[in-house]
Design a protein around this motif. Structure first.
Motif, mmCIF file in Angstrom:
data_model
loop_
_atom_site.group_PDB
_atom_site.id
_atom_site.type_symbol
_atom_site.label_atom_id
_atom_site.label_comp_id
_atom_site.label_asym_id
_atom_site.label_seq_id
_atom_site.Cartn_x
_atom_site.Cartn_y
_atom_site.Cartn_z
ATOM 1 N N GLN A 26 0.818 -1.199 0.000
ATOM 2 C CA GLN A 26 0.000 0.000 0.000
ATOM 3 C C GLN A 26 0.858 1.259 0.000
ATOM 4 O OE1 GLN A 26 -3.218 -0.187 -0.438
ATOM 5 N NE2 GLN A 26 -3.386 2.025 -0.537
ATOM 6 N N LEU A 27 1.982 1.194 0.708
ATOM 7 C CA LEU A 27 2.899 2.340 0.734
ATOM 8 C C LEU A 27 3.433 2.630 -0.658
ATOM 9 C CD1 LEU A 27 4.334 4.403 2.556
ATOM 10 C CD2 LEU A 27 6.183 2.737 2.825
ATOM 11 N N PHE A 28 3.776 1.576 -1.387
ATOM 12 C CA PHE A 28 4.281 1.764 -2.734
ATOM 13 C C PHE A 28 3.163 2.217 -3.675
ATOM 14 C CE2 PHE A 28 7.365 -1.666 -1.234
ATOM 15 C CZ PHE A 28 8.283 -0.718 -0.812
ATOM 16 N N ASN A 29 1.923 1.727 -3.450
ATOM 17 C CA ASN A 29 0.787 2.221 -4.224
ATOM 18 C C ASN A 29 0.535 3.697 -3.922
ATOM 19 O OD1 ASN A 29 0.388 -0.306 -5.322
ATOM 20 N ND2 ASN A 29 -1.226 -0.873 -3.887
ATOM 21 N N ALA A 30 0.687 4.046 -2.633
ATOM 22 C CA ALA A 30 0.529 5.447 -2.245
ATOM 23 C C ALA A 30 1.605 6.310 -2.894
ATOM 24 C CB ALA A 30 0.592 5.575 -0.719
ATOM 25 N N ALA A 31 2.802 5.745 -3.056
ATOM 26 C CA ALA A 31 3.874 6.481 -3.718
ATOM 27 C C ALA A 31 3.497 6.795 -5.158
ATOM 28 C CB ALA A 31 5.174 5.678 -3.671
#
Length: 453
Positions: free
Chosen positions: A33-38
């Protein structure tokens, strides 16, 4: 890189084993999710609000196809874990090789089908801005082309989790996530791409994680070792994977279908609300993934213990997952509520976007009180191979109810507050029905495990 230490889920203390299983699963989801948020943050900061809104409008559709793949991988997880628990090692090997082919084949089929229907689906989403709609369509076409790669990682991780190894998929995801962030910056900042850049970065980085896990599986010295020469479909194994996995995938997809309907309603508001909804979705998902991690733990531990006919440990697994899961939920919810506005400001500094995002976060975190019940009890039922009833319950309480809510209640009061109320109401109904079904089925579940393959 070697495979992590396998866990005997049929012996010893469950308290530490469940939490040690769930934490890496949750961390994997957090990182994902963090990478999707990025992706969204890079677009919001360097490509504009339209690009950010376009990716946000694709969230429910991406979730739909990913839910199908993740659900199917749960079928592989349960099948392999049950065979491990019952000591059927030949069946384990057949199921592992079948799962690998099922992942790629399923990704190809769904990807091709998606490419055929994505344009009319996007048109039906009701996006007001033609530029946003065109960007969203481009993003989805690239994303769908990468489904075989995305599915392969899910199945490889599920194979490893079936014997308790959650560390190796976490390491692989961490490496691929860093690749994803680097490619986002390269494609958007250096090459001047926008949504096609972040979609391409997602597919390429997923290929990295899939290759890492494939290398680990082909070099493993355990029963889940993959021999590329032995790749073949074992039909009893595939049938078992489909019996458990297909309903689980459909259940997750139903949530996504209903969210597509809700997203279409969001799109009928304004661009700031769309952007705020997109940003908030990337944040409140952190809480949901902690719930889902304990649901997956419940599925795997119940699967192994059902195979070993340790039904007392299956019930203890259910209770411990609730206690540990709600503890994690309380901690994360407190953090997210305290710092929601600061987190949202990562994506945008527009006050209207921040207000809309903060309202969504508050509603979804309250909804997760009931989501915990759904995730863990559905995981418990799937561990026993009982996967269809939770899907039927979700169809009634989630999909149908949300459609009716948007059609009648939201149309009568066209506000974001009224729209977001659909989440706690529908999930509370789903939780109640799932609890009642599990209670009435409690004596029928504790029976000798069916042959998985």
């Amino acid at each position: 890189m070697a495979l992590g230490v396998k866990v005997d889920m049929t012996q010893g203390s469950l308290w530490d084993k469940i939490v040690l299983f769930a934490i890496p699963v949750a961390l994997m989801a957090f990182l994902q999710q963090l990478f999707n948020a990025a992706d969204v943050a890079v677009l919001g900061q360097f490509a504009g609000t339209n690009a950010m809104a376009a990716v946000g409008s694709c969230g429910a559709m991406c979730s739909f196809v990913v839910s199908l793949g993740t659900g199917m991988s749960l079928g592989a997880n349960v099948t392999i874990a049950t065979n491990i628990g019952s000591g059927r090692m030949d069946a384990v090997r057949r199921a592992v090789h079948t799962a690998m082919l099922a992942a790629v084949g399923g990704g190809v089929i769904l990807g091709l089908a998606g490419e055929l229907v994505i344009e009319p689906i996007m048109a039906a989403m009701g996006i007001k801005d033609p530029e946003v709609e065109a960007m969203a369509l481009l993003y989805m076409r690239v994303y769908l082309a990468g489904l075989p790669i995305l599915f392969l990682y899910d199945f490889e991780a599920a194979i490893m989790r079936s014997q308790g190894d959650t560390r190796t998929p976490l390491i692989a995801l961490t490496i691929s996530g860093m690749v994803n962030v680097g490619l986002n910056l390269l494609f958007v900042l250096v090459l001047g791409m926008d949504v096609d850049g972040v979609a391409s970065a997602t597919v390429i980085s997923s290929a990295v994680s899939s290759i890492i896990l494939l290398w680990c599986l082909t070099h493993s010295d355990s029963v889940i070792r993959v021999n590329l020469r032995e790749l073949a479909i074992d039909w009893p194994s595939l049938k078992r994977i489909l019996i458990v996995g297909l309903p689980a995938g459909i259940q997750g997809a139903l949530f996504s279908v209903s969210n597509v309907i809700v997203q279409a309603a969001v799109n009928s508001l304004d661009t700031a609300v769309m952007a705020g909804n997109s940003a908030a979705n990337n944040i409140d998902a952190f809480s949901w993934y902690s719930l889902n991690a304990f649901g997956q733990a419940c599925t795997t531990f119940v699967g192994q213990n059902n195979g070993a006919r340790r039904h007392d440990r299956c019930l203890r697994t259910l209770k411990i997952c609730f206690i540990e899961g709600y503890t994690a939920y309380a901690i994360l919810t407190t953090i997210l509520l305290l710092f929601s506005r600061q987190l949202l400001s990562i994506f945008s500094t527009d006050p209207a976007v921040l207000d809309a995002g903060q309202l969504r976060i508050q509603f979804i975190l309250a909804t997760h009180l009931f989501t915990m019940v759904v995730e863990i009890m559905s995981g418990y039922l799937r561990g026993y191979g009982c996967s269809l009833p939770p899907t039927i319950i979700a169809l009634i309480s989630i999909c149908v109810l949300r459609v009716l809510w948007v059609a009648f209640i939201f149309s009568a009061d066209h506000t974001l507050f009224t729209l977001l109320m659909v989440y706690p109401v529908s999930v509370a109904v789903n939780a109640l029905l799932t609890m009642l079904f599990t209670f009435f089925m409690r004596n029928h579940l504790a029976r000798p495990a069916a042959a998985a393959a």
